[in-house]
Design a protein around this motif. Structure first.
Motif, short mmCIF file in Angstrom:
data_model
loop_
_atom_site.label_atom_id
_atom_site.label_comp_id
_atom_site.label_asym_id
_atom_site.label_seq_id
_atom_site.Cartn_x
_atom_site.Cartn_y
_atom_site.Cartn_z
N UNK A 165 8.32 -20.84 -23.22
CA UNK A 165 9.01 -19.97 -23.91
C UNK A 165 10.86 -19.74 -23.22
N UNK A 166 10.24 -19.20 -22.03
CA UNK A 166 11.46 -18.58 -21.46
C UNK A 166 12.02 -19.65 -19.51
N UNK A 167 11.48 -20.60 -19.81
CA UNK A 167 11.43 -21.89 -19.30
C UNK A 167 10.78 -21.32 -17.66
N UNK A 168 10.03 -20.59 -17.86
CA UNK A 168 8.65 -20.53 -16.93
C UNK A 168 7.75 -21.38 -15.88
N UNK A 169 8.31 -22.74 -17.33
CA UNK A 169 7.15 -23.15 -16.50
C UNK A 169 6.05 -23.23 -18.00
N UNK A 170 4.43 -23.66 -18.07
CA UNK A 170 3.78 -23.67 -18.63
C UNK A 170 2.49 -22.51 -18.90
N UNK A 171 1.76 -22.39 -19.88
CA UNK A 171 0.99 -21.16 -19.54
C UNK A 171 1.26 -19.57 -20.35
N UNK A 172 0.41 -19.10 -20.12
CA UNK A 172 0.68 -17.35 -20.59
C UNK A 172 -0.32 -16.72 -19.98
N UNK A 173 0.38 -14.89 -19.75
CA UNK A 173 0.55 -14.14 -18.89
C UNK A 173 0.53 -13.30 -20.26
N UNK A 174 -0.18 -12.08 -19.80
CA UNK A 174 -0.49 -10.64 -20.46
C UNK A 174 -0.54 -9.86 -19.44
N UNK A 175 0.50 -8.77 -19.75
CA UNK A 175 1.03 -7.59 -19.15
C UNK A 175 -0.19 -7.09 -19.47
N UNK A 176 -1.18 -5.29 -18.30
CA UNK A 176 -2.10 -4.86 -18.47
C UNK A 176 -1.11 -3.53 -18.73
N UNK A 177 -2.16 -2.81 -19.75
CA UNK A 177 -1.43 -1.50 -20.46
C UNK A 177 -2.20 -0.55 -19.20
N UNK A 178 -1.35 0.63 -19.10
CA UNK A 178 -2.14 1.97 -18.64
C UNK A 178 -3.12 2.66 -19.81
N UNK A 179 -4.29 2.82 -19.81
CA UNK A 179 -4.99 3.55 -18.47
C UNK A 179 -5.58 2.17 -18.19
N UNK A 180 -5.25 1.18 -16.52
CA UNK A 180 -5.53 -0.06 -15.63
C UNK A 180 -6.47 -0.24 -16.20
N UNK A 181 -7.67 -1.33 -16.28
CA UNK A 181 -9.29 -1.62 -16.18
C UNK A 181 -9.86 -0.72 -14.02
N UNK A 182 -10.85 0.06 -14.55
CA UNK A 182 -11.07 0.40 -12.86
C UNK A 182 -10.99 -0.13 -11.76
N UNK A 183 -11.26 -1.57 -12.31
CA UNK A 183 -11.29 -2.28 -11.17
C UNK A 183 -9.91 -3.35 -10.54
N UNK A 184 -9.13 -3.36 -11.67
CA UNK A 184 -7.86 -3.36 -11.28
C UNK A 184 -7.03 -1.74 -10.27
N UNK A 185 -7.00 -1.16 -11.20
CA UNK A 185 -6.63 0.75 -10.64
C UNK A 185 -7.08 0.70 -9.02
N UNK A 186 -8.44 0.56 -8.85
CA UNK A 186 -8.93 0.41 -7.55
C UNK A 186 -8.79 -0.54 -6.28
N UNK A 187 -8.04 -1.89 -6.56
CA UNK A 187 -7.43 -2.94 -6.07
C UNK A 187 -5.81 -2.44 -5.85
N UNK A 188 -4.99 -2.38 -6.50
CA UNK A 188 -3.39 -1.39 -6.00
C UNK A 188 -3.74 -0.41 -5.44
N UNK A 189 -4.65 0.44 -5.15
CA UNK A 189 -4.43 1.75 -4.89
C UNK A 189 -5.17 1.20 -3.27
N UNK A 190 -6.74 0.81 -3.10
CA UNK A 190 -7.21 0.08 -1.89
C UNK A 190 -5.99 -0.18 -1.32
N UNK A 191 -5.60 -1.74 -1.38
CA UNK A 191 -4.74 -2.92 -0.58
C UNK A 191 -3.13 -2.34 -0.76
N UNK A 192 -3.11 -1.14 -1.29
CA UNK A 192 -1.95 -0.91 -1.01
C UNK A 192 -2.07 -0.24 0.51
N UNK A 193 -2.76 0.27 0.50
CA UNK A 193 -3.07 0.98 1.99
C UNK A 193 -2.66 -0.23 3.81
#
Length: 229
Positions: free
Chosen positions: A51-79
């Motif tokens: 629909x936006x010319x990005x290719x083909x497929x679909x994706x979904x943005x997670x809402x807050x609160x993020x799943x624990x695993x995702x939040x953990x990866x975001x915080x720990x990999x950042x460091x």
């Protein structure tokens, strides 16, 4: 096990990307992948790529609160990545510096009006692909992002290679295929990276995409550290 800053710096400097093998175990991969068709309130928006010319497929943005695993990866990999980000900024003579902890960086995003979380789940089927792009959502951004493959190549899908394309001044583009197994994570530049040349450091522009899926289903988790407008 989280990689060290030195290990990440070495891989990113030499190859332009880093791979962390088995960052997410297979059970957790299955849990995240099954979340895609789960409760709608786990997501803030859905994007149909064609629909936006990005290719083909679909994706979904997670809402807050993020799943624990995702939040953990975001915080720990950042460091460990933060130190590399600041070193790269110095090489490129960029004034911006990133704080030591992800929570501080999120405050910076919020001050710029970027308050929507950006981690996302992506799903591709036969014939789907993702055009070359950069995941920028405002003026404030962190220079690295992480892509975790949730399905197993050859068993669950064929095709769908992760592609990185690097554009350097006065040179033809460099294509890179990043091989991943289930649970592996690719760490890639969001926008640019420094390249050492005979006259010092120069800037290479980087984009990424996904080749066409030939068979099956390919699902990934995208961990983007900055928030969106």
């Amino acid at each position: 096990m989280m990689p060290s800053e030195e290990a990440l710096r070495t891989a990113l400097d030499q190859s332009g990307y880093a791979v962390v093998h088995s960052l997410v175990d297979h059970q957790a991969c299955g849990t995240l992948a099954s979340m895609y068709d789960g409760a709608a309130d786990r997501f803030r928006s859905t994007v149909t790529m064609a629909r936006h010319g990005f290719g083909r497929g679909e994706y979904k943005y997670l809402a807050r609160p993020l799943p624990d695993l995702v939040q953990n990866l975001r915080e720990r990999l950042y460091v460990p990545l933060c130190g590399v980000a600041n070193e790269w900024a110095q090489r490129l003579r960029v004034a911006r510096r990133w704080p030591d902890h992800h929570a501080e960086f999120i405050d910076t995003c919020a001050a710029a009006g970027q308050r929507r979380p950006t981690p996302l789940l992506l799903r591709y089927g036969p014939g789907d692909y993702n055009r070359l792009h950069q995941d920028l959502y405002g003026e404030v951004y962190f220079p690295f992002q992480v892509i975790v493959l949730l399905d197993a190549p050859r068993r669950d899908f064929e095709g769908g290679e992760l592609i990185l394309v690097e554009n350097r001044p006065r040179m033809q583009s460099r294509p890179i295929i990043i091989p991943l197994g289930q649970g592996d994570a690719a760490i890639i530049p969001v926008r640019e990276r420094p390249i050492r040349g005979s006259r010092g450091w120069s800037k290479a522009i980087v984009r990424h995409g996904v080749a066409e899926i030939q068979r099956g289903a390919r699902r990934t988790l995208g961990v983007i550290f900055h928030d969106a407008l």
